[in-house]
Motif scaffolding. Structure first.
Motif, mmCIF file in Angstrom:
data_model
loop_
_atom_site.group_PDB
_atom_site.id
_atom_site.type_symbol
_atom_site.label_atom_id
_atom_site.label_comp_id
_atom_site.label_asym_id
_atom_site.label_seq_id
_atom_site.Cartn_x
_atom_site.Cartn_y
_atom_site.Cartn_z
ATOM 1 N N LEU A 195 0.828 -1.203 0.000
ATOM 2 C CA LEU A 195 0.000 0.000 0.000
ATOM 3 C C LEU A 195 0.866 1.259 0.000
ATOM 4 O O LEU A 195 0.596 2.214 -0.749
ATOM 5 C CB LEU A 195 -0.924 -0.007 1.229
ATOM 6 N N PHE A 196 1.934 1.261 0.814
ATOM 7 C CA PHE A 196 2.836 2.419 0.846
ATOM 8 C C PHE A 196 3.523 2.619 -0.504
ATOM 9 O O PHE A 196 3.678 3.745 -0.989
ATOM 10 C CB PHE A 196 3.879 2.247 1.946
ATOM 11 N N ILE B 40 2.401 1.767 -3.452
ATOM 12 C CA ILE B 40 1.410 2.289 -4.396
ATOM 13 C C ILE B 40 1.168 3.778 -4.156
ATOM 14 O O ILE B 40 1.066 4.579 -5.101
ATOM 15 C CB ILE B 40 0.095 1.491 -4.276
ATOM 16 N N VAL B 41 1.098 4.176 -2.897
ATOM 17 C CA VAL B 41 0.879 5.590 -2.590
ATOM 18 C C VAL B 41 2.074 6.428 -3.056
ATOM 19 O O VAL B 41 1.901 7.517 -3.633
ATOM 20 C CB VAL B 41 0.630 5.771 -1.073
ATOM 21 N N TRP C 107 1.982 6.706 -6.744
ATOM 22 C CA TRP C 107 0.813 7.489 -7.160
ATOM 23 C C TRP C 107 1.081 8.983 -7.065
ATOM 24 O O TRP C 107 0.748 9.756 -7.966
ATOM 25 C CB TRP C 107 -0.394 7.084 -6.319
ATOM 26 N N VAL C 108 1.654 9.406 -5.942
ATOM 27 C CA VAL C 108 1.847 10.855 -5.753
ATOM 28 C C VAL C 108 2.939 11.400 -6.677
ATOM 29 O O VAL C 108 3.031 12.624 -6.884
ATOM 30 C CB VAL C 108 2.207 11.156 -4.281
#
Length: 460
Positions: free
Chosen positions: A437-438, A440-441, A444-445
């Motif tokens: 999840l980290f 992907i974040v 993403w940013v």
């Protein structure tokens, strides 16, 4: 020729066995029949005498034809209160009768006597009569039994005491000598009773005991090596007494202050002393009209349904709690894990459960599972269930049994092999999920999804 000789040997052995057993005599029989609840509890003390010349190691008990299919529990103990093993037995010339062969701890020597105690619990042996009553009427029931102890042996002397739940006796058979004192009917003593003697006993009396039946109970036990065992029970109950005739008046019911009533307002459930996180709800949600009273060795939980139960009415609810695993989960000398939990627990006093399904959810990755039950049960096919962050699945042991009473509250033993490193299975999966999840974040940013053209000169 060999077949003929083997047959002759077997025939001779069977005849000798029957001859030995025919030497037994019921020197004295004392019966106590308890009719104070919805169950019929019969305690019989039998003094067996060996009148022959050979030692006898076993004896037969016969089941009354009227009780076939109604015996929920039976036990036989000697004078030292040791349980005696018994198995179904076939007896020649008695194909229409059911027998059990009881093995004694020690043989009965010629001319000697031995005492044994037989306990029986009968279900569905009390008949509401009349079978429907109004809200204010009292409940009357009938019991059909036998004045004599049903036995394949000659009985020298016998006496029977019947205990009722009230003094309100409408009628009872009067095989002399017989006497009625308060709520106890005494039959006998009778003497010189031939084998298989059957004389119908009928007692019609008032009984406002709760005729509450658990039609189905699903018990779920979820084992966790993190230190907790979760227990949840899905219970369906029905009032199996005399059915309610006519309308129900809440106003008249609240005005009735009598403590003796055939309806069921509340009942008591017993939980383990270490139980915590207790919840109690039905299809409409949580039921707050319950009270928890801690005792020294258990927890008393008073359950009050949303409405009183009359004959023919039914209800259902869910009861759950948790207990620490160290009290029920142990290690064997070989390193295996052993779970000792009750296959069924106390639902209410003098309970009767028509059908029980117990499901035990074991931890992830168990193997070499062995199940040991205190009595014969039906083992259903094992299942696999998935919990949170579980990609392997957990084995579910399912057991089924019908017609249970309080005497069936005994421990179930399940042993299995389990590797301690599997305790990290879910934490590792959670860590991997958070790491992904980290990532992907972070990706993403850093991505730019705008459609406009950037001015390179401005940036310079």
């Amino acid at each position: 020729m060999k077949r003929i000789s083997l047959f002759l040997v077997f025939w001779a052995f069977a005849n000798a066995s029957e001859k030995i057993k025919s030497q037994l005599v019921n020197k004295n029989v004392e019966r106590s029949i308890d009719l104070t609840s919805q169950l019929v509890k019969i305690s019989t003390t039998i003094t067996l005498e060996n009148t022959g010349k050979d030692p006898i190691r076993s004896f037969l008990i016969a089941e009354e034809p009227r009780n076939l299919g109604n015996v929920s529990f039976r036990s036989v103990k000697d004078s030292s209160k040791n349980d005696l093993k018994f198995t179904p037995s076939d007896v020649d010339n008695h194909e229409d009768k059911k027998f059990y062969n009881v093995i004694l701890k020690q043989s009965i020597e010629p001319g000697r006597s031995v005492s044994v105690v037989m306990e029986e619990v009968l279900m569905k042996s009390l008949e509401p009569y009349p079978n429907s009553i109004t809200q204010k009427e009292k409940q009357l029931v009938r019991y059909f039994g036998n004045h004599y102890f049903y036995s394949p042996y000659f009985t020298t002397k016998q006496k029977t005491d019947v205990t009722l739940s009230s003094r309100g006796v409408e009628n009872y058979t009067k095989l002399k000598p017989v006497s009625l004192s308060d709520s106890t009917i005494s039959y006998g003593p009778y003497s010189s009773i031939q084998p298989f003697t059957d004389d119908e006993m009928v007692i019609h009396y008032e009984s406002n005991a709760p005729f509450l039946t658990v039609t189905r109970l699903e018990r779920f036990i979820e084992v966790s090596h993190w230190g907790n065992i979760a227990v949840e029970e899905h219970i369906e109950i029905r009032h199996t007494g005399a059915k309610l005739k006519g309308p129900f008046s809440r106003y008249d019911y609240q005005r009735d202050t009598s403590s003796v009533h055939h309806s069921i307002k509340a009942y008591r459930t017993i939980l383990p002393a270490s139980a915590h996180s207790i919840y109690y709800r039905d299809s409409n949600g949580n039921i707050s009209t319950s009270s928890v009273r801690p005792r020294k060795e258990w927890i008393e939980l008073e359950l009050r349904p949303r409405f009183p139960l009359f004959g023919g009415w039914q209800s259902s609810y869910i009861l759950g709690y948790s207990v620490p695993s160290y009290q029920y989960l142990f290690k064997s000398d070989k390193g295996d894990n052993i779970l000792n939990m009750r296959i069924i627990d106390h639902v209410f006093d003098d309970m009767f459960v028509e059908e029980l399904v117990t499901s035990v959810v074991l931890p992830v990755g168990v193997s070499d599972i062995r199940v040991k039950t205190p009595y014969e049960v039906e083992r259903l096919p094992d299942e696999v269930t998935h919990k949170y962050l579980d990609n392997i699945g957990r084995t579910v042991i399912k057991l089924r049994k019908t017609n249970l009473v309080e005497q069936h509250i005994q421990d179930l033993e399940i042993s299995y092999t389990w590797k301690p490193h599997l305790l990290l299975h879910e934490p590792v999966l959670l860590s991997i999920a958070l790491f992904l999840l980290f990532v992907i974040v972070i990706v993403w940013v850093r991505l730019d999804f705008s459609l406009g053209v950037h001015d390179q000169s401005k940036r310079e």
